[in-house]
Structure formats: structure tokens, C-alpha cells
Design a protein around this motif. Structure first.
Motif, PDB file in Angstrom:
ATOM      1  N   LEU A  35       8.288  -2.266   7.054  1.00 15.23           N
ATOM      2  CA  LEU A  35       7.736  -2.776   5.799  1.00 15.23           C
ATOM      3  C   LEU A  35       7.096  -4.131   6.065  1.00 15.23           C
ATOM      4  N   PHE A  36       5.793  -4.240   5.818  1.00 14.04           N
ATOM      5  CA  PHE A  36       5.058  -5.489   6.001  1.00 14.04           C
ATOM      6  C   PHE A  36       4.986  -6.226   4.673  1.00 14.04           C
ATOM      7  N   VAL A  37       5.357  -7.508   4.693  1.00 11.13           N
ATOM      8  CA  VAL A  37       5.335  -8.353   3.501  1.00 11.13           C
ATOM      9  C   VAL A  37       4.319  -9.460   3.732  1.00 11.13           C
ATOM     10  N   VAL A  38       3.280  -9.491   2.903  1.00 13.97           N
ATOM     11  CA  VAL A  38       2.155 -10.403   3.147  1.00 13.97           C
ATOM     12  C   VAL A  38       1.753 -11.128   1.875  1.00 13.97           C
ATOM     13  N   PRO A  39       1.191 -12.341   2.001  1.00 10.99           N
ATOM     14  CA  PRO A  39       0.628 -13.037   0.845  1.00 10.99           C
ATOM     15  C   PRO A  39      -0.792 -12.548   0.587  1.00 10.99           C
ATOM     16  N   PRO A  40      -1.379 -12.901  -0.541  1.00  4.89           N
ATOM     17  CA  PRO A  40      -2.735 -12.435  -0.868  1.00  4.89           C
ATOM     18  C   PRO A  40      -3.806 -13.290  -0.198  1.00  4.89           C
ATOM     19  N   LEU A  41      -3.731 -13.393   1.114  1.00  2.29           N
ATOM     20  CA  LEU A  41      -4.649 -14.229   1.890  1.00  2.29           C
ATOM     21  C   LEU A  41      -5.177 -13.418   3.060  1.00  2.29           C
ATOM     22  N   GLY A  78       9.941 -12.394   1.458  1.00  2.00           N
ATOM     23  CA  GLY A  78      10.365 -11.284   2.307  1.00  2.00           C
ATOM     24  C   GLY A  78      11.573 -11.635   3.139  1.00  2.00           C
ATOM     25  N   ALA A  79      11.578 -12.840   3.715  1.00  2.23           N
ATOM     26  CA  ALA A  79      12.714 -13.270   4.533  1.00  2.23           C
ATOM     27  C   ALA A  79      13.972 -13.432   3.693  1.00  2.23           C
TER      28      ALA A  79
END
Length: 406
Positions: A5-11, A113-114
Motif C-alpha cells: 500500500l503506497f501512501v502519498v501526498p497530493p504532490l 501513513g507512518a
């Protein structure tokens, strides 16, 4: 096979490298999912990978008067990344509960996410796609008076979102931090934030690059003069009038040296006027990555993506940082000898022209850029990152970490 599962900001600069690793894992037969803002993932996340939507926050309107140093750090974390963590946490929690990942791959600045991972007892690794917060080259290291402020902010986030008994910095997984750069640029890392794996940048032609209509004939014609690319990061919120003046000074600096130089200038707002001449090509959209394969130098604001693209091609830089992490990236460029910094607030044609003369006329600048380029290409990129993630999942399944308190 495993689930990631990848957790990313909108950047976009954070999503692009993660999407390459996700594609590599999917190609190896693993299941991949995303937690983030669907609009930011459009065109990057595979249609076969589910996207679990997370809320976002609007960018802050009250920018600091001086966007560098402590004020810039506090704006980034206090006004954007911390509120983003609160907004994303419910969506990340739902993604973990529904998808059941073996491992979370969490962007360093999507700290929700962390914290959700540690609260739910799911292993995670940190993805440092824009590695300006690493020990040895962090933003906080440039403004040490803010260390305690940021620690207190992260502790507050942990009390609300994570495991209050944990003692490690949630920006650095105690299992692994993947760094999309190399130590040749960032500097050596101290071993107090957990294991680090440098995989180099993941680059390539961007989705927003023009695919037709660019006058390649002007670039590829028979011409002995050095080719300079002037490309300011499009996401920079600099005042348009100030940006126009800087671009104009770059053009004047090149034209004053038209016997030795010619330039392609990116002008997306159309503020410079004359589109083309023998010495300067002004165009609203330029294929930066492809142009850098032909360029001899670049003038930019020292955005991380611009710098890594230039150094991938071994191109020396003239950097004029404005805000955010740009001063830190600019300092890395200067420290490794791959470029010259000019003061954006004291810009003039003479200063820009002299800096270009330096990086083009002194061989050690190009040599340093080529040295970093070799390190980038040897690091392995997305395949190396995917292999390390596979190794970590296998090790976790054989010997799970119980009661981790670091």
C-alpha cells in the motif's frame, strides 16, 4: 506474492517516483494499492490498482514573508503537512483495514501513513522522494533552532494518530528509508534514523511535457555555441512580476554573450514577448528532460526535480532558489561542486551571465555533475527499490518485529 500500500501526498514530485516502484512491483506479480487524493494519482496509478481516497487540505494562503529557513520550515509542516496528516489519517486507516497490506510504503511527508501503521501494528518503510530532510542534509539541519519545534509537532500528531509509546521519528521508518537520490548529492548519512537505501532518482519524460509543436530544428541545428536551458519550476508561487524580471535578466545575460551562448527559455505565462531569435528561443512549454540531453547548462530555481533531471544528464547548474526546500537543494548542488548559486533577490544580467561563464568555462563543474550522474545511474532506481521491498517483506514474514519501541 505480497500486498503493498503506497501512501502519498497530493504532490506530483512525490507521486511520480512512487508510481515507478509500484509499477515494478506489479510487474513482479505483487498486488499494489494507493492511499491518497485520486486527482493527484490520475495517470500515474495503474488502472488495476485500487485507490483508497484520502481527504486533503487546501494550501495555506498566508505564506511567510521570508519563505526560507525557519519560517519556510514552519510553514511547510505547520500549515500544510501536519494538517494533511490529520486529513489523510481516516482514509489511510480505511485502506489498511480493507486492503490488508503486508507493507506500507509511506512518503516521508505523508506522515499519516507512518502513524496509522504504527497504531495498527503494520510494518512500513519510508519513501524519501524529495530527500531534503535526511540527517546530514535536512531542512531542519539548516535551521537547528526549529528542531525542537518540529519534534513537538510530530509528538502531537503521534498522540492523536499513532502509538504514543513509540519513540522514533515517524519520518524515518526503523525498518528502512528508501532515498530517491544518492549520497554523492545528499552527503553521507548518520546512522541514527534507521537503515537507509539510496536507489537514485526515478526520472523520464513527464506527462505534461509537450509532445509536438516544439521547434527541435532550432535546437538541433549546426551551432558551436553552448546551449543553455532556462527553466523555472512551474509550481513556484513566485510573484509573476519578479519572475518576469528574472527571466528577462537571464535573456539579457545570454544575449550579452551571444558569440558563445544560446538559450531555450521556458515562458509558460507568455510574459517575455519576442518568441525567437538567433540566440534565444522563448517557448511556453519545453520538454525539459529531453532538452537536458542536449544542453550544456541550466538555470533554475533548484527545485528537487529540476536538479535531479539536470544531474542525471551530467549538466552543471546555475541555481537561484526562492523558497521551500530550494535553498537546501541549492546548497547540495554547490557543496558537490556541480553548480553556482546566484541571489534571486539581487538578480541582474551580469550576475547570471557571469555564473554561466563559470559553470561552462571551468571543467570541474561539469566533472562534478557527471560524477553525480554516474551515481544516479548505478543506484538502480525502481528495480532496486522493489527488490529491497520484497526482501523486507520476506524477512518480516519469517521474523515479525513484535513490540517495536525505538
Amino acid at each position: 506474492m505480497s500486498r503493498f500500500l503506497f501512501v502519498v501526498p497530493p504532490l506530483a514530485p512525490h507521486v511520480h517516483p512512487a508510481s515507478a516502484v509500484a509499477a515494478e512491483l506489479a510487474g513482479r506479480g505483487h498486488e499494489v494499492a494507493w492511499a491518497g487524493q485520486p486527482a493527484a494519482l490520475e495517470g500515474l496509478a495503474s488502472a488495476d490498482s485500487p485507490v483508497f481516497p484520502c481527504a486533503s487540505v487546501p494550501p495555506g494562503d498566508a505564506r511567510p514573508r521570508d519563505p526560507r529557513g525557519a519560517a519556510g520550515l514552519r510553514f511547510l509542516w505547520g500549515d500544510f503537512f501536519a494538517p494533511l496528516a490529520y486529513a489523510m489519517a481516516p482514509g489511510v486507516t480505511a485502506a489498511v483495514m480493507e486492503f490488508g497490506p503486508d507493507l506500507l510504503v509511506v512518503d516521508q511527508q505523508a506522515v499519516a501513513g507512518a502513524l496509522v501503521a504504527e497504531r495498527l501494528g503494520v510494518p512500513y518503510v519510508t519513501s524519501s522522494t524529495v530527500p531534503t530532510e535526511l540527517p546530514g542534509s535536512p531542512i531542519a539541519g539548516a535551521v537547528p533552532q526549529s528542531d525542537q519545534w518540529l519534534t513537538d509537532l510530530l509528538d502531537g500528531l503521534r498522540l492523536r494518530l499513532g502509538d504514543p509509546s513509540a519513540r522514533y521519528d515517524p519520518r524515518f521508518s526503523p525498518r528502512l528509508t528508501l532515498v530517491f537520490s544518492t549520497s554523492e548529492l545528499t552527503g553521507p548519512q548518520v546512522p541514527d534514523r534507521g537503515p537507509v537505501c539510496f536507489v537514485g532518482p526515478v526520472l523520464g519524460s513527464r506527462a505534461d511535457a509537450p509532445d509536438d509543436g516544439f521547434p527541435w530544428g532550432w535546437v538541433d541545428r549546426d551551432d558551436d555555441r553552448a546551449l543553455v536551458l532556462v527553466s523555472l519550476d512551474p509550481a513556484d508561487p513566485a510573484d509573476p512580476v519578479v519572475g518576469a524580471h528574472f527571466l528577462a535578466q537571464c535573456v539579457d545575460g545570454v544575449r550579452a554573450r551571444s558569440r558563445e551562448l544560446r538559450a531555450v527559455v521556458a515562458d509558460p505565462c507568455g510574459i517575455l514577448g519576442s518568441p525567437c531569435g538567433d540566440d534565444v528561443l522563448i517557448h511556453p512549454a519545453v520538454p525539459r528532460f529531453e532538452l537536458l540531453a542536449r544542453a550544456d547548462a541550466i538555470v533554475c530555481h533548484a527545485g528537487h526535480h529540476s536538479v535531479t533531471e539536470a544531474l542525471w544528464h551530467g549538466v552543471p547548474l546555475v541555481v537561484a532558489p526562492v523558497r521551500g526546500d530550494q535553498p537546501v537543494v541549492a546548497a547540495q548542488v554547490v557543496a558537490v561542486g556541480a553548480g553556482v548559486r546566484v541571489r534571486f533577490g539581487r538578480r541582474d544580467a551580469k550576475a547570471v551571465g557571469s555564473a554561466l561563464e563559470a559553470v561552462l568555462g571551468r571543467p570541474h563543474f561539469a566533472a562534478a555533475a557527471r560524477r553525480v550522474s554516474r551515481s544516479f545511474r548505478e543506484a538502480g532506481g525502481a528495480p532496486t527499490a522493489a527488490a529491497r521491498l520484497e526482501e523486507l517483506v520476506a524477512a518480516e514474514q519469517e521474523n515479525p518485529w513484535q513490540g517495536l519501541q525505538i
